[in-house]
Structure formats: C-alpha cells, structure tokens
Design a protein around this motif. Structure first.
Motif, PDB file in Angstrom:
ATOM      1  N   SER A 159       0.835  -1.205   0.000  1.00 28.17           N
ATOM      2  CA  SER A 159       0.000   0.000   0.000  1.00 28.17           C
ATOM      3  C   SER A 159       0.863   1.245   0.000  1.00 28.17           C
ATOM      4  N   SER A 160       0.323   2.312  -0.551  1.00 28.49           N
ATOM      5  CA  SER A 160       1.035   3.594  -0.572  1.00 28.49           C
ATOM      6  C   SER A 160       0.830   4.367   0.733  1.00 28.49           C
ATOM      7  N   TYR A 161      -0.078   3.876   1.573  1.00 29.08           N
ATOM      8  CA  TYR A 161      -0.362   4.559   2.830  1.00 29.08           C
ATOM      9  C   TYR A 161       0.590   4.092   3.933  1.00 29.08           C
TER      10      TYR A 161
END
Length: 369
Positions: A159-161
């Motif tokens: 994930s980019s989070y």
C-alpha cells in the motif's frame, strides 16, 4: 486412502479438543468432496458443520473465514486455489527433488516432532531466474500435501499509505495461521528487500521488520516464498527459512521428461524428443511450455500435420531471436548457427531446417565465398 490427511487431522483435533483444527479440516474436506463430484457427501458434512455453528456461535469466526482485504481498496490480499497433482506436474533434477521430498516428509511428520518438543519450521525459499517453475512448484507442494494454496497478491498487499503494508502482511499471515493451507509469497523481494539499501525509504525498512516478526510467529504454518532477485533480500531473511532452493533452467534429462509429457498425445518418436532436448538447451521450463503449446495450438487450429522439423524451428527461434527461415536472411542465419556450434549445426542439419538439399546448402555457402 484419498482423504486420509483431512480425516487424520479431524480425528487428531477431536481427540485433543482442538475445535479450530476440526472445523478447518472439515471445511477443507467439504471443498475436496465438492471438487471431486461428491456433492451429496459434501452437502451432508456442510450441514453438520452449520449445525455446530447454530449451537455454538463462537465457532462462526473460525468457519469459512474469508481472506482478509486491503483496508482502503477492499482488494483481497490473496487468492485461494486448490491445485491438483495433474495440473501441477513438475520435473526437477534429482538433487532438487530430494530437497522437496525431504520438505514434504518433514511436514508430514510434524506431529512426531511436536511430541518430542522439536520446533517446527516448515518454510521454503525458492529463488532463480523467471520461468524456472517457482510458482508451479508451490502449487505442486500444496497438491502433494492435500492443502489449498493461498497466493499473496502483491498489488493489494503493498500500500502507498504509511503503515498499511505492515498491517496487510500481519492480516494475511494471521489468516494463514488460522487455516490449513500453504501460504505462497511470490515476488518476495518486494517486501523483504535488504534494509541497508540506501535507495529505500524508512517505510520499507519498517515493513521488513514487521515481516520478520510475523514469520517468527507463524509456528507450524507452511510458508513458501519465491524471488527472482535473491541478492536483494535482507540477510535476516536467510535464517527464517529452513529450506532454500535455487531453481535453474532445466538440464537435459529434465527437458526430456518435460517434452515427453507435453507431447504424449502426439506422434513424436524418441529421436524427435532427443532432438528437441538438444536444441532447447538454455531455455527455461516456462519457455519450453510456451513454445510447444503455441506450436501445437496453431497446428491443431489450422488442421496441419504435426511436424517435428517445424517444432525444431520454433524451439530455435525461442533461443535465438535473430533467427528466421526466410529466403532473404537464410545465409546470415545459417552462418550464425554454424558459428555458434558447428558440430550441432552441420550442413546436413541446416538442410533439414531450411527444407532443402544438402548440396544446395553447400552451394549457398560456396557462393558466399
């Protein structure tokens, strides 16, 4: 006995009072019965399991537990399949097969090891160039063990989070710990890259720490990881995997087994098979499958006769991307083949590949001089 593993686990769980083990393997048995066409038996067992749920709500969380999803995208973190031995036939050199047999035996005897308080670490790290059969081997292992294959989806796992990737890894490994399965982490370097890589941000380093901690907590869960870039892995990964194996392009007798299996329905004699083996030196198993199936597909669709020489041409074009059999480029290609291996690519063999007489081939070479 076909369902011995599942029945044995159910009995073991019942005798030890392990409700989770009983329900997990009962669900697996239901799925296998359904896959084998035993619909009545599957439905009967399913009703009994549902009856247990009705009387004991605490069972619900363990029964048919769904694969976790990524919090934001809601994509499933893995795909669950039920490989069969027929679908996952794989051929290995003797030393690699010995390693796999040892791994399977190790897992099948884990109760005996547990009884002696010997720690279980059923983990296998596969590495090697693309197309050498890492994913197929993971499926073959699951089929041999009679377990579903849970294959992590990198597109959902990463994930980019901030912090989400670590949470996804933890969720997936916790799920694998709660279900009888083989967990397969493909493209392993994406989440296990060395922490001393100066090009990587701190988030990935935290991901690696989280991964290591979660692997340590897996217990006797079967974990298979695969990477094309072994050199990129964090050094701490090495001691987390009991078994490690490098897969390479298949050697000659493995290629012979592969071609024999692919062409078993067609009229190719042993001499043909041996020629395919010689010409495919250096190709991976995946490349051999792609070339062979592509040739057979086009031949069947076009109602053409199976032709050993045509398959030889396809194999050679798979090895040498500059090779074609047009009239315009034949001299250049003939010369390149002879320069590569003049003992293999004799004028006699070249005449066979180009469908002309040996005297014509000699004439073409002579005119060039």
């Amino acid at each position: 006995m076909k369902y011995y593993t599942e029945i044995s686990k159910i009995v073991t769980g019942a005798l030890s009072g392990d409700r989770k083990l009983v329900i997990s393997y009962s669900e697996l048995l239901c799925e296998k019965l359904r896959s084998d066409g035993e619909t009545h038996a599957s439905e009967g067992l399913q009703k009994k399991l549902l009856s247990i749920n009705t009387h004991n709500t605490s069972t619900q969380s363990m029964f048919s537990r769904p694969i976790p999803v990524e919090k934001d995208s809601r994509f499933s973190l893995a795909d669950k399949t039920y490989p069969t031995l027929q679908d996952k036939i794989i051929f290995l050199p003797a030393h690699d097969q010995k390693t796999i047999d040892s791994f399977i035996s190790y897992i099948n005897n884990k109760e005996q090891l547990n009884a002696l308080n010997i720690p279980i670490n059923p983990t296998l790290l596969l590495h090697g160039i693309p197309g050498t059969g890492k994913s197929k081997l993971a499926g073959s292992l699951a089929a041999h063990l009679g377990l579903p294959l849970v294959t992590a989806r990198a597109d959902a796992l990463i994930s980019s989070y901030l912090g989400s990737t670590s949470k996804n890894i933890r969720s997936l490994l916790e799920y694998a710990s709660s279900e009888p399965c083989v967990l397969f982490l493909d493209e392993f370097d994406a989440i296990a890259k060395a922490r001393d890589d100066k090009n990587e941000i701190g988030e990935l380093k935290r991901v690696v720490v989280s991964l290591l901690q979660n692997i340590d907590n897996l217990g006797d869960t079967i974990l298979v990881a695969a990477t094309n870039h072994f050199h990129l892995l964090d050094p701490a990964i090495d001691r987390r995997f009991h078994y490690k194996m490098e897969l390479k392009a298949p050697i000659d007798y493995v290629r012979y087994q592969l071609f024999s299996n692919l062409l078993v329905q067609f009229e190719f004699n042993e001499t043909n098979i041996e020629a395919f083996v010689t010409l495919s030196d250096g190709l991976t198993g995946a490349e051999i499958e792609i070339i062979t199936y592509d040739y057979l597909r086009q031949t069947v669709i076009n109602n053409n006769n199976i032709n050993a020489v045509e398959l030889m041409r396809k194999i050679l074009q798979g090895r040498f991307n500059w090779l074609n059999f047009s009239i315009e480029n034949r001299l250049t290609c003939m010369k390149k083949l002879q320069e590569y291996d003049n003992k293999l690519f004799t004028k006699k063999f070249i005449s066979l590949l180009w469908g002309m007489s040996q005297s014509n081939v000699s004439k073409i070479f002579k005119e060039d001089k």
